[in-house]
Design an enzyme around this catalytic site. Structure first.
Site, PDB file in Angstrom:
ATOM      1  N   SER A   1      13.918  14.970 -51.511  1.00 32.92           N
ATOM      2  CA  SER A   1      15.356  15.234 -51.327  1.00 32.92           C
ATOM      3  C   SER A   1      15.976  15.664 -52.653  1.00 32.92           C
ATOM      4  O   SER A   1      16.777  16.608 -52.702  1.00 32.92           O
ATOM      5  CB  SER A   1      16.075  13.972 -50.832  1.00 32.92           C
ATOM      6  OG  SER A   1      15.666  13.619 -49.546  1.00 32.92           O
TER       7      SER A   1
ATOM      8  N   ALA B   1      17.139  17.515 -46.684  1.00 27.44           N
ATOM      9  CA  ALA B   1      17.266  16.438 -47.690  1.00 27.44           C
ATOM     10  C   ALA B   1      18.079  15.289 -47.109  1.00 27.44           C
ATOM     11  O   ALA B   1      18.955  15.499 -46.263  1.00 27.44           O
ATOM     12  CB  ALA B   1      17.970  16.968 -48.927  1.00 27.44           C
ATOM     13  N   LYS B   2      17.784  14.089 -47.572  1.00 27.06           N
ATOM     14  CA  LYS B   2      18.659  12.970 -47.230  1.00 27.06           C
ATOM     15  C   LYS B   2      19.683  12.900 -48.362  1.00 27.06           C
ATOM     16  O   LYS B   2      19.576  12.098 -49.293  1.00 27.06           O
ATOM     17  CB  LYS B   2      17.861  11.672 -47.077  1.00 27.06           C
ATOM     18  CG  LYS B   2      18.656  10.571 -46.405  1.00 27.06           C
ATOM     19  CD  LYS B   2      17.766   9.451 -45.925  1.00 27.06           C
ATOM     20  CE  LYS B   2      18.551   8.209 -45.566  1.00 27.06           C
ATOM     21  NZ  LYS B   2      19.536   8.380 -44.483  1.00 27.06           N
ATOM     22  N   ALA B   3      20.621  13.832 -48.282  1.00 32.68           N
ATOM     23  CA  ALA B   3      21.599  14.031 -49.354  1.00 32.68           C
ATOM     24  C   ALA B   3      22.948  13.478 -48.923  1.00 32.68           C
ATOM     25  O   ALA B   3      23.364  13.664 -47.773  1.00 32.68           O
ATOM     26  CB  ALA B   3      21.723  15.518 -49.654  1.00 32.68           C
TER      27      ALA B   3
ATOM     28  N   TYR C   1      26.430  13.685 -45.223  1.00 34.56           N
ATOM     29  CA  TYR C   1      26.990  12.590 -44.422  1.00 34.56           C
ATOM     30  C   TYR C   1      28.505  12.677 -44.249  1.00 34.56           C
ATOM     31  O   TYR C   1      29.081  11.873 -43.531  1.00 34.56           O
ATOM     32  CB  TYR C   1      26.573  11.233 -45.010  1.00 34.56           C
ATOM     33  CG  TYR C   1      25.119  10.945 -44.670  1.00 34.56           C
ATOM     34  CD1 TYR C   1      24.780  10.243 -43.531  1.00 34.56           C
ATOM     35  CD2 TYR C   1      24.104  11.452 -45.457  1.00 34.56           C
ATOM     36  CE1 TYR C   1      23.456  10.031 -43.191  1.00 34.56           C
ATOM     37  CE2 TYR C   1      22.770  11.248 -45.134  1.00 34.56           C
ATOM     38  CZ  TYR C   1      22.454  10.529 -43.992  1.00 34.56           C
ATOM     39  OH  TYR C   1      21.149  10.337 -43.653  1.00 34.56           O
TER      40      TYR C   1
END
Ligand code: PMP
Length: 300
Positions: A64, A158-160, A164
């Site tokens: 990420s 990506a877990k960006a 969110y």
């Protein structure tokens, strides 16, 4: 009894290489990660002192960051060891694990090549809802107004943190309207995922799930696919259009936090009856996450 806010708890947080008292793990208001969203994170769970698929989470964490054009200054092995040390220091056996990495305060403009990369790992108690009878009632999902972005528009793999924004807005709207979460479509109007979990459907005993090409390919999602295949359940990854939702028998969401949670309703139109396939996968998942080795420090 309400718990204290997250910055006013006791315990230890791993911060840039060492464990520090929980309340001292601070960052400056002029942090690039805060202003420009240069921040990635992970969400994991420890069961019986063992972090489920820790290595896969550490690999995704580093990936990420690479997608956001920075490098986490710790190897996968170092991250795994740091996470274990944090769980142990806090004396937690079953807990949530939150690694986070962000650009620091050296440069405060869009470009931030010379900023330091900060990493922290916090753990906290977050019980799973294992009461299967409650789970089998199923949750209600709203349909989000926002859509998962085109991979040409955002770093969707990506877990960006920045991704969110639309999840928080959608989840707030859902809760205001009496739903537990929201189902999001993608930029092409296809069924995608929820605000923090992937989605599966059951039809004639087979599993159907959207292809993870513009949203997070969850580690739980992959685990569920694996568990289903081990049971001989057919798994079909495909494009799913909203109109098809009326043709499915069961629906469930899955993720580290949600684990496997059946869905009873989506919006005002679609109804599902949590059934045998959801139940079997809840049980398989519970067994799988608890199958890890007990760490040495627990048996001493
Ligand atoms: N999608 C989103 C947007 C999420 O935040 C999560 C939780 N990390 C998931 C899917 C599920 O991912 P995982 O199974 O790796 O927890």
């Amino acid at each position: 009894m309400s718990l204290p806010p997250f910055d006013q708890r006791d315990g230890f947080i791993w911060h840039n290489g060492s464990l520090v008292p929980w309340r001292d793990a601070k960052l400056h208001v002029l942090s690039h990660g805060l202003h420009y969203g240069s921040c990635v994170f992970e969400g994991e769970r420890a069961y019986g002192g063992n972090i489920f698929k820790s290595r896969e989470h550490s690999e995704r964490f580093r990936r990420s960051a690479e997608i956001l054009d920075f490098e986490i200054p710790y190897s996968v092995e170092q991250l795994d060891a740091a996470k274990d040390a944090t769980v142990r220091a806090n004396g937690l056996v079953n807990c949530y694990v939150r690694p986070v990495a962000w650009r620091g305060s050296e440069m405060m403009a869009v470009a931030a090549q010379n900023s330091t990369i900060n990493v922290a790992i916090a753990v906290w108690d977050w019980p799973s809802m294992f009461d299967i009878a409650t789970k089998m009632k199923g949750i209600k999902l709203d349909i989000a107004e926002y859509r998962r972005p085109d991979p040409m528009t955002a770093p969707s793999g990506a877990k960006a943190a920045g991704l969110y924004m639309i999840c928080t807005i959608s989840k707030h709207r859902a809760e205001r309207r009496g739903y537990a979460d929201a189902l999001m479509f993608d930029w092409q109007g296809r069924v995608a995922e929820c605000t923090g979990a992937n989605v599966f459907f059951v039809k004639d005993g087979a599993l159907h799930t959207p292809i993870a090409d513009c949203f997070l390919d969850g580690i739980t999602r992959r685990t569920v696919i694996d568990l289903a295949k081990r049971r001989g359940i057919e798994v079909i990854e495909r494009r799913i259009m909203p109109e098809e939702l009326s043709g499915f028998d069961e629906c469930f969401i899955c993720g580290t936090g949600a684990e496997v949670t059946p869905v009873a309703e989506i919006g005002e139109t679609y109804r599902f009856t949590p059934g045998a396939v959801s139940r079997a996968l809840i049980e398989d998942y519970e067994r799988e996450v608890n199958a890890g080795p007990r760490p040495d420090w627990l048996s001493k």
